[in-house]
Design a protein around this motif. Structure first.
Motif, PDB file in Angstrom:
ATOM      1  N   ARG A 195       1.471   0.874 -15.128  1.00 58.79           N
ATOM      2  CA  ARG A 195       1.106  -0.690 -14.835  1.00 58.79           C
ATOM      3  C   ARG A 195       2.152  -0.947 -13.973  1.00 58.79           C
ATOM      4  NH1 ARG A 195       3.688  -1.348 -20.032  1.00 58.79           N
ATOM      5  NH2 ARG A 195       1.979  -0.765 -20.988  1.00 58.79           N
ATOM      6  N   ARG A 196       2.781  -0.596 -13.085  1.00 60.37           N
ATOM      7  CA  ARG A 196       3.562  -0.724 -11.559  1.00 60.37           C
ATOM      8  C   ARG A 196       2.426  -0.550 -11.154  1.00 60.37           C
ATOM      9  NH1 ARG A 196       8.742   2.495 -11.636  1.00 60.37           N
ATOM     10  NH2 ARG A 196       8.744   1.775  -9.307  1.00 60.37           N
ATOM     11  N   LYS A 197       2.097   0.302 -10.573  1.00 67.37           N
ATOM     12  CA  LYS A 197       0.507   0.342  -9.434  1.00 67.37           C
ATOM     13  C   LYS A 197      -0.586  -0.206 -10.000  1.00 67.37           C
ATOM     14  CE  LYS A 197      -2.705   4.418  -8.336  1.00 67.37           C
ATOM     15  NZ  LYS A 197      -3.096   5.674  -8.498  1.00 67.37           N
TER      16      LYS A 197
ATOM     17  N   ARG B 147      -0.607  -3.229 -10.804  1.00 71.13           N
ATOM     18  CA  ARG B 147       0.372  -4.818 -10.663  1.00 71.13           C
ATOM     19  C   ARG B 147       0.848  -5.100  -8.927  1.00 71.13           C
ATOM     20  NH1 ARG B 147       3.823  -4.771 -15.264  1.00 71.13           N
ATOM     21  NH2 ARG B 147       5.294  -3.412 -14.120  1.00 71.13           N
ATOM     22  N   LEU B 148       0.518  -3.831  -7.921  1.00 72.71           N
ATOM     23  CA  LEU B 148       0.622  -3.882  -6.560  1.00 72.71           C
ATOM     24  C   LEU B 148      -0.529  -4.590  -6.478  1.00 72.71           C
ATOM     25  CD1 LEU B 148       3.090  -0.905  -6.155  1.00 72.71           C
ATOM     26  CD2 LEU B 148       3.111  -3.762  -5.424  1.00 72.71           C
ATOM     27  N   LYS B 149      -1.862  -3.280  -6.920  1.00 76.40           N
ATOM     28  CA  LYS B 149      -2.636  -3.034  -6.319  1.00 76.40           C
ATOM     29  C   LYS B 149      -3.841  -4.389  -6.502  1.00 76.40           C
ATOM     30  CE  LYS B 149      -6.927  -1.264  -4.977  1.00 76.40           C
ATOM     31  NZ  LYS B 149      -7.366  -1.170  -3.458  1.00 76.40           N
ATOM     32  N   GLU B 150      -3.366  -5.021  -7.644  1.00 80.09           N
ATOM     33  CA  GLU B 150      -3.434  -6.501  -7.661  1.00 80.09           C
ATOM     34  C   GLU B 150      -3.513  -7.257  -6.451  1.00 80.09           C
ATOM     35  OE1 GLU B 150      -2.888  -7.065 -12.209  1.00 80.09           O
ATOM     36  OE2 GLU B 150      -4.471  -6.762 -12.514  1.00 80.09           O
ATOM     37  N   GLU B 151      -1.630  -7.464  -6.009  1.00 83.37           N
ATOM     38  CA  GLU B 151      -1.409  -8.308  -5.618  1.00 83.37           C
ATOM     39  C   GLU B 151      -1.538  -7.901  -4.114  1.00 83.37           C
ATOM     40  OE1 GLU B 151       2.765  -9.513  -3.742  1.00 83.37           O
ATOM     41  OE2 GLU B 151       3.039  -8.361  -5.277  1.00 83.37           O
ATOM     42  N   ILE B 152      -2.242  -6.471  -3.823  1.00 83.22           N
ATOM     43  CA  ILE B 152      -3.187  -6.128  -2.544  1.00 83.22           C
ATOM     44  C   ILE B 152      -4.312  -6.716  -2.072  1.00 83.22           C
ATOM     45  CG2 ILE B 152      -3.854  -4.035  -1.151  1.00 83.22           C
ATOM     46  CD1 ILE B 152      -1.682  -2.076  -1.922  1.00 83.22           C
ATOM     47  N   THR B 153      -4.985  -7.008  -3.443  1.00 83.27           N
ATOM     48  CA  THR B 153      -6.751  -6.910  -3.385  1.00 83.27           C
ATOM     49  C   THR B 153      -5.897  -9.334  -3.381  1.00 83.27           C
ATOM     50  OG1 THR B 153      -7.035  -5.699  -5.216  1.00 83.27           O
ATOM     51  CG2 THR B 153      -8.222  -7.766  -4.828  1.00 83.27           C
ATOM     52  N   SER B 154      -5.397  -9.462  -3.667  1.00 80.94           N
ATOM     53  CA  SER B 154      -5.121 -10.761  -4.138  1.00 80.94           C
ATOM     54  C   SER B 154      -4.642 -11.041  -2.682  1.00 80.94           C
ATOM     55  CB  SER B 154      -3.883 -11.241  -4.687  1.00 80.94           C
ATOM     56  OG  SER B 154      -4.175 -12.178  -4.601  1.00 80.94           O
ATOM     57  N   LEU B 155      -4.072 -10.568  -1.635  1.00 79.70           N
ATOM     58  CA  LEU B 155      -3.529 -11.081  -0.345  1.00 79.70           C
ATOM     59  C   LEU B 155      -4.566 -10.238   0.454  1.00 79.70           C
ATOM     60  CD1 LEU B 155      -0.182  -9.413  -0.391  1.00 79.70           C
ATOM     61  CD2 LEU B 155      -0.723 -11.551  -0.125  1.00 79.70           C
ATOM     62  N   GLU B 156      -5.463  -9.649   0.279  1.00 76.20           N
ATOM     63  CA  GLU B 156      -6.578  -9.302   1.362  1.00 76.20           C
ATOM     64  C   GLU B 156      -7.633 -10.567   0.792  1.00 76.20           C
ATOM     65  OE1 GLU B 156      -6.376  -4.254   1.423  1.00 76.20           O
ATOM     66  OE2 GLU B 156      -7.506  -5.196  -0.074  1.00 76.20           O
ATOM     67  N   SER B 157      -7.963 -10.873  -0.191  1.00 75.33           N
ATOM     68  CA  SER B 157      -8.633 -11.821  -0.123  1.00 75.33           C
ATOM     69  C   SER B 157      -8.429 -13.177   0.425  1.00 75.33           C
ATOM     70  CB  SER B 157      -9.305 -12.504  -1.381  1.00 75.33           C
ATOM     71  OG  SER B 157      -7.637 -12.997  -2.751  1.00 75.33           O
ATOM     72  N   ARG B 158      -7.086 -13.030   0.727  1.00 73.18           N
ATOM     73  CA  ARG B 158      -6.222 -14.548   2.082  1.00 73.18           C
ATOM     74  C   ARG B 158      -6.847 -13.711   2.987  1.00 73.18           C
ATOM     75  NH1 ARG B 158      -0.073 -16.644  -0.796  1.00 73.18           N
ATOM     76  NH2 ARG B 158      -1.020 -14.793  -1.916  1.00 73.18           N
ATOM     77  N   ALA B 159      -6.489 -13.286   3.231  1.00 79.68           N
ATOM     78  CA  ALA B 159      -6.264 -12.519   4.760  1.00 79.68           C
ATOM     79  C   ALA B 159      -7.479 -12.411   5.344  1.00 79.68           C
ATOM     80  CB  ALA B 159      -5.635 -11.605   4.747  1.00 79.68           C
ATOM     81  N   HIS B 160      -8.772 -12.606   4.373  1.00 78.07           N
ATOM     82  CA  HIS B 160     -10.089 -12.631   5.228  1.00 78.07           C
ATOM     83  C   HIS B 160     -10.652 -13.288   4.637  1.00 78.07           C
ATOM     84  CE1 HIS B 160      -9.504  -8.527   5.125  1.00 78.07           C
ATOM     85  NE2 HIS B 160     -10.190  -8.331   6.211  1.00 78.07           N
TER      86      HIS B 160
ATOM     87  N   GLY C 265       0.639  -1.130   0.364  1.00 78.26           N
ATOM     88  CA  GLY C 265       0.056   0.310   0.288  1.00 78.26           C
ATOM     89  C   GLY C 265       1.196   1.167  -0.235  1.00 78.26           C
ATOM     90  N   ASN C 266       1.849   1.619   0.690  1.00 78.03           N
ATOM     91  CA  ASN C 266       2.628   2.541   1.124  1.00 78.03           C
ATOM     92  C   ASN C 266       2.872   2.572  -0.372  1.00 78.03           C
ATOM     93  OD1 ASN C 266       2.068   2.786   3.289  1.00 78.03           O
ATOM     94  ND2 ASN C 266       3.641   1.752   4.551  1.00 78.03           N
ATOM     95  N   ARG C 267       4.099   1.655  -1.278  1.00 84.21           N
ATOM     96  CA  ARG C 267       4.865   1.803  -2.530  1.00 84.21           C
ATOM     97  C   ARG C 267       3.502   2.434  -3.509  1.00 84.21           C
ATOM     98  NH1 ARG C 267       7.297  -4.191  -2.782  1.00 84.21           N
ATOM     99  NH2 ARG C 267       7.127  -3.828  -5.371  1.00 84.21           N
ATOM    100  N   HIS C 268       2.639   1.418  -3.026  1.00 82.71           N
ATOM    101  CA  HIS C 268       1.520   2.172  -4.749  1.00 82.71           C
ATOM    102  C   HIS C 268       0.890   3.442  -4.370  1.00 82.71           C
ATOM    103  CE1 HIS C 268      -3.050   2.291  -5.439  1.00 82.71           C
ATOM    104  NE2 HIS C 268      -2.786   1.486  -6.415  1.00 82.71           N
ATOM    105  N   ARG C 269       0.786   4.386  -3.044  1.00 77.37           N
ATOM    106  CA  ARG C 269       1.149   5.310  -2.728  1.00 77.37           C
ATOM    107  C   ARG C 269       2.138   6.359  -3.373  1.00 77.37           C
ATOM    108  NH1 ARG C 269      -1.627   2.942   1.530  1.00 77.37           N
ATOM    109  NH2 ARG C 269       0.230   3.370   3.080  1.00 77.37           N
TER     110      ARG C 269
END
Length: 57
Positions: free
Chosen positions: A40-42, A44-57, A11-15
């Motif tokens: 494009r890099r931003k 990819r970060l968002k997609e990774e964040i979303t993926s991790l968030e879905s695994r965390a819940h 999230g920090n890298r995304h911002r």
């Protein structure tokens, strides 16, 4: 590193990328290829964040 810590780091890298993109767009000599790559890099970060968030819940 926990999933939550990884999400925070990404999230920090995304911002940071968002700030860099805004700065690039406002420059007098905008490099559209560089802006596209930053976006494009931003995304990819968002997609990774979303993926991790879905695994965390």
């Amino acid at each position: 590193m926990t999933i939550e810590a990884r999400i925070r780091e990404l999230g920090n890298r995304h911002r940071q990328l968002d700030t860099v993109i805004r700065q690039e767009v406002n420059r007098p000599s905008v490099d559209p290829l560089q802006v596209r790559e930053l976006k494009r890099r931003k995304l990819r970060l968002k997609e990774e964040i979303t993926s991790l968030e879905s695994r965390a819940h």
